[in-house]
Design a protein around this motif. Structure first.
Motif: not given
Length: 538
Positions: A319, A323, A447, A465
């Motif tokens: 995750i 991102p 992450t 996600v």
């Protein structure tokens, strides 16, 4: 008391005092060897990246002065997380007691002690930290890295030809070009597309980083007219307000990874029965960033794979917040700015168990933090590094999984210092810095490795996600998306060269929109790309 008795008493007292002194003086065999083996030898061993070995008594005794100096500076051992009460399984930090024991041993002249009591050193099989691998695979061909010049982004294929599905507990990289490897990420190609692209420009590997767009797709969808990231995003933009999880499915190949290798990291076996999927017939692709080191080198890396005996009971999910290493986070750091902050958040839709955590950024990042805001109002700091150093990145496995209830909000914060006072600033004087793949650009993300607490929640977590990734892009205005695409301009010449663009933009797209036949796309031409893909609303 007779003279004889007095002499005897004095002699006995002397021996008692000597014995007492011997018990309090640290020795290598009794006190220091285990600390060094546990906290230092994973890097300081033969065939590793560290400049010298710290295995035997002689190794450590000869480096005593250096060891004392780096302990005084707090430089070694490299352990960056701030203590917020979270225990890590791979903690390399030294307690105050351990530090004082080593320094006391050095002050005492580095006594060896009883050699027979020295604990056995950690066993390293031909340079592999985790012992004998289940499979060692070598990169297909060799690639030459010049002594100097711009950073190089290249992807290499590791052919596997596995007849059955495998599940990977750990991966270790052993590069030949140790000085030039900035970082490497490992991906799984289930369709053999990378093999077809390998060597297309006459050199081993695949130029740039765009091979990811084709991972996991069949030959038919990899041809002109097939689905692309931009066309998928166009569809997501149309249904951006939909609550349907099916609207957020993205090519699984984009997310199918096996971790990576960055400076200062050490491989670790995933805990319990957790493992990463490696389907039969797939290949590993290593996405590599080279930073020329001042000497010419040749890369032909090897990867060691450690397999699980059976499939895991849960899917391990990375995750990333924000991102894509912050690609969509609009990272812009003005010259002279000492406190530029980037935030992102993601809400967990189901109860989740956190397994480990790690961060990535470049030179001017000063601090990063990931906080789990629980529904009860309690905040847990899962990772906090207040002295970020690009040379000491790592993945931190929790000593025990951390339970995060549904509706927990993951909040990431990254702080950048682009001032002249920052000794790590690569620009003198400071320059404006934006997101980019080069060492002197910036990135930023944290992450969390996690699993859904219940198997029924895996799909919801997976889609959350994916949705987070899509939403970082689809709500952008066209001009903002063009600006984001220009972040791929690695050489900062104001246009995208063919080598800087995803593979599907290199041929037909260039033919149609490279209006001035320059072989590169400027901002106005990129707008035409988006119009072709239906991004601009009429």
């Amino acid at each position: 008391m007779s003279r004889y008795s007095l002499i005897n008493f004095v002699v006995c007292l002397g021996f008692a005092l000597l014995a007492s002194a011997d018990e309090t003086v640290p020795t290598f065999s009794n006190d220091v060897a285990k600390i060094i083996h546990d906290k230092c030898a994973s890097c300081h061993r033969p065939e590793s990246s560290a400049p010298f070995s710290l295995i035997s008594y002689r190794d450590v005794q000869q480096r005593a002065g250096t060891i004392e100096a780096v302990l005084d500076m707090g430089y070694m051992p490299p352990w960056k997380p701030v203590d917020h009460g979270i225990a890590f399984a791979n903690d390399r930090s030294l307690s105050n007691e351990e530090t004082q024991k080593i320094k006391g041993w050095i002050d005492a002249g580095c006594p060896e002690g009883d050699r027979g009591k020295t604990p056995d050193p950690p066993q390293v099989t031909e340079g592999w930290i985790l012992g004998k691998p289940d499979l060692v695979v070598r990169m297909n061909g060799t690639f030459d890295i010049p002594a100097d010049g711009p950073d190089i982004y290249r992807s290499f294929v590791f052919p596997l030809d596995l007849p059955q599905d495998k599940w990977v507990k750990a991966v270790q990289l052993r590069p030949r070009a140790k000085s030039s490897v900035h970082h490497a990420l490992f991906f799984v190609d289930t369709a053999g597309n990378a093999r077809k692209m390998d060597g297309a420009d006459g050199q081993t590997g695949i130029a740039g980083m765009g091979f990811l767009a084709g991972l996991g797709e069949s030959n038919e969808t990899n041809t002109e007219g097939g689905g692309t990231i931009l066309s998928r995003l166009r569809g997501e933009r149309r249904s951006a307000d939909s609550d349907d999880d099916e609207a957020y499915h993205v090519n699984d190949g984009l997310a199918r990874g096996l971790g990576g290798c960055v400076p200062g990291s050490t491989p670790n076996l995933l805990p319990g029965d957790l493992a990463m999927s490696l389907p039969a017939g797939s290949d590993i692709v290593m996405q590599t960033h080279f930073h020329p080191s001042g000497k010419a080198e040749t890369e032909q890396a090897e990867i060691a794979l450690y397999f699980a005996e059976q499939p895991p009971s849960r899917e391990l999910m990375p995750i990333m917040v924000p991102p894509m290493f912050g690609f969509g986070a609009n990272i812009k750091i003005p010259a002279g700015e000492k406190n530029c902050r980037v935030f992102d958040r993601l809400t967990l839709p189901v109860a989740t168990r956190a397994i480990g955590v790690g961060g990535h950024a470049h030179y001017v990042c000063r601090e990063l933090k990931l906080t789990a805001q629980l529904p009860s109002g309690q905040a847990k700091i899962l990772l906090h590094i207040d002295d970020w150093d690009l040379d000491w990145q790592d993945q931190y496995l929790f000593a025990e999984p951390i339970d995060l209830p549904a509706d927990t909000v993951l909040i990431s914060e990254l702080i950048y210092d682009n001032s002249a006072e920052n000794p790590e600033n690569p620009h003198h004087p400071p320059q404006d810095i934006r997101w980019g793949r080069g060492s002197t650009d910036e990135m930023g993300s944290i992450t969390l490795l996690a699993i859904a607490d219940d198997q029924n929640g895996e799909e919801s977590l997976r889609n959350a996600v994916r949705r987070h990734f899509i939403n970082s892009l689809i709500h952008r205005e066209p001009s903002q998306l063009v600006e984001m695409l220009m972040q791929l301009d690695d050489n900062h010449d104001g246009s995208l060269q063919r080598s800087e663009t995803p593979p599907r933009m290199k041929d037909r797209v260039f033919e149609f929109v490279d209006a001035d036949d320059s072989g590169a796309l400027d901002e106005s031409e990129l707008e035409n790309v988006l119009r072709l893909r239906g991004w601009f609303r009429r």
